[in-house]
Design a protein around this motif. Structure first.
Motif, PDB file in Angstrom:
ATOM      1  N   LYS A   1       2.714   2.072  -3.155  1.00  0.00           N
ATOM      2  CA  LYS A   1       1.617   1.965  -4.119  1.00  0.00           C
ATOM      3  C   LYS A   1       1.672   4.120  -4.101  1.00  0.00           C
ATOM      4  O   LYS A   1       1.334   5.925  -5.008  1.00  0.00           O
ATOM      5  CB  LYS A   1       0.498   1.601  -4.250  1.00  0.00           C
ATOM      6  CG  LYS A   1      -0.784   2.165  -5.650  1.00  0.00           C
ATOM      7  CD  LYS A   1       0.031   2.466  -6.372  1.00  0.00           C
ATOM      8  CE  LYS A   1      -1.297   2.750  -7.718  1.00  0.00           C
ATOM      9  NZ  LYS A   1      -0.913   2.999  -8.537  1.00  0.00           N
ATOM     10  N   LEU A   2       1.125   4.417  -2.932  1.00  0.00           N
ATOM     11  CA  LEU A   2       1.270   5.787  -2.077  1.00  0.00           C
ATOM     12  C   LEU A   2       2.301   6.571  -2.268  1.00  0.00           C
ATOM     13  O   LEU A   2       2.248   7.653  -3.171  1.00  0.00           O
ATOM     14  CB  LEU A   2       0.777   5.932  -1.056  1.00  0.00           C
ATOM     15  CG  LEU A   2       0.033   5.610  -0.302  1.00  0.00           C
ATOM     16  CD1 LEU A   2       0.114   5.879   1.597  1.00  0.00           C
ATOM     17  CD2 LEU A   2      -1.365   6.132   0.261  1.00  0.00           C
TER      18      LEU A   2
ATOM     19  N   GLU B   1       2.016   7.138  -6.837  1.00  0.00           N
ATOM     20  CA  GLU B   1       2.313   7.872  -7.249  1.00  0.00           C
ATOM     21  C   GLU B   1       2.197   9.418  -6.876  1.00  0.00           C
ATOM     22  O   GLU B   1       1.484  10.438  -7.446  1.00  0.00           O
ATOM     23  CB  GLU B   1       0.499   8.099  -6.187  1.00  0.00           C
ATOM     24  CG  GLU B   1      -0.691   7.532  -6.385  1.00  0.00           C
ATOM     25  CD  GLU B   1      -1.236   7.037  -7.439  1.00  0.00           C
ATOM     26  OE1 GLU B   1      -2.174   7.843  -7.715  1.00  0.00           O
ATOM     27  OE2 GLU B   1      -1.306   6.170  -8.642  1.00  0.00           O
TER      28      GLU B   1
ATOM     29  N   VAL C   1       0.685  -0.882   0.288  1.00  0.00           N
ATOM     30  CA  VAL C   1       0.237   0.024   0.017  1.00  0.00           C
ATOM     31  C   VAL C   1       0.802   1.296   0.187  1.00  0.00           C
ATOM     32  O   VAL C   1       0.307   1.810  -0.356  1.00  0.00           O
ATOM     33  CB  VAL C   1      -0.442  -0.081   0.969  1.00  0.00           C
ATOM     34  CG1 VAL C   1      -1.865   1.253   0.999  1.00  0.00           C
ATOM     35  CG2 VAL C   1      -2.082  -1.031   1.549  1.00  0.00           C
TER      36      VAL C   1
END
Lengths: 151, 136
Positions: free
Chosen positions: B28-29, B32, B25
């Motif tokens: 992915k942050l 981005e 997770v």
């Protein structure tokens, strides 16, 4: 089934999952992170959660089945399961893990076994719900529609 | 274990967390935001990376890990002269746990799981939004 009906069913089902506490806002966070560059992000994270959780549940069964229970080991596994479930928004699983850790700290084998039964139950419930959710998404896409989001 | 995601903007972060889902997770942050991320599955690996000469603009450090936990790793990193901001991550931590982590040298404490908004606040606070690396 017509796209609009499928989409409404999807939204209703998702709403129920949140309302019944199976999922919390962290799941919405995962959905918001999904984009064109990673169109299957939620599915990938949740699939990893399924694999990881089932290994942990098996380990927990083995560890709690010993004559002399290693509560530190049990706690380490529950800690992992708590972290993973919180990361994907599996609220009910996470909540049982909180209670489970308390029993580990007390070195209460009976309490731990009860929690193991509960966490296993909650895990398979949320797994079933999420699989249904993903199946609904696939149906919508197969029918030519887009998956509606709740935020 | 360390994984480096290539980025074009120069910002580098280290995530120290033993949970594979959490790492996915946060990865992915970071993606981005275009931040290059290395990962270490415990505090000992994090210290080893720094001893190998790796430099970071931000370190996200989990509290409870086997082999070496967050506070111990933070203490060791500070004793090595690392001045990179270290943000402690934990869920349901008691005030005493938070205090001991901060006393070990962490700059901040954020509750897990990390949401998009919390992550954005961390980046803003430690100057990682504008693509400029912090000095070490």
């Amino acid at each position: 089934m017509e796209i609009g009906k499928l989409q409404r069913r999807y939204l209703d089902f998702t709403s129920t999952l949140f309302h019944e506490g199976f999922l919390d806002n962290q799941f919405t966070q995962l959905q918001q992170l999904q984009d064109e560059s990673s169109p299957e992000f939620v599915l990938e994270v949740v699939t990893l959660f399924f694999e990881d959780s089932e290994k942990l549940l098996d380990e927990l069964s083995r560890t709690l089945d010993q004559q002399a229970v290693d509560f530190k080991k049990v706690d380490a596994h529950v800690h992992q399961l708590k972290g993973s479930s919180a990361s994907i928004g599996a609220q009910r699983v996470k909540n049982v893990c909180v209670a489970f850790r308390n029993f580990c700290e007390e070195m209460n084998q009976e309490g731990c076994l009860r929690c193991l039964r509960q966490v296993r139950n909650e895990y398979f419930l949320v797994k079933n719900k999420l699989e249904t959710l993903f199946a609904l998404e696939q149906q919508i896409v197969a029918a030519g529609g887009s998956v509606p989001m709740m935020w | 274990m360390a994984a480096l995601a290539i980025s074009s903007c120069g910002r580098r972060a280290l995530l120290v967390d033993d949970n594979v889902i959490n790492r996915m997770v946060v990865r992915k942050l970071m993606e981005e935001q275009g931040i290059a991320l290395e990962e270490a599955e415990n505090g000992k690996k994090a210290v080893e990376l720094v001893k190998e000469g790796r430099v970071f603009d931000l370190i996200l450090m989990d509290r409870e890990m086997l082999v070496m936990d967050g506070p111990q790793a933070t203490k060791q990193l500070r004793s090595l002269g690392v001045t990179t901001p270290i943000v402690a991550l934990s869920a349901d931590a008691m005030q005493s746990d938070k205090d001991s982590f901060l006393q070990a040298g962490a700059d901040d404490f954020v509750e897990k799981p990390l949401s998009i908004d919390k992550f954005a606040l961390v980046l803003t606070k430690y100057g990682l939004q504008d693509g400029q690396a912090a000095d070490q």
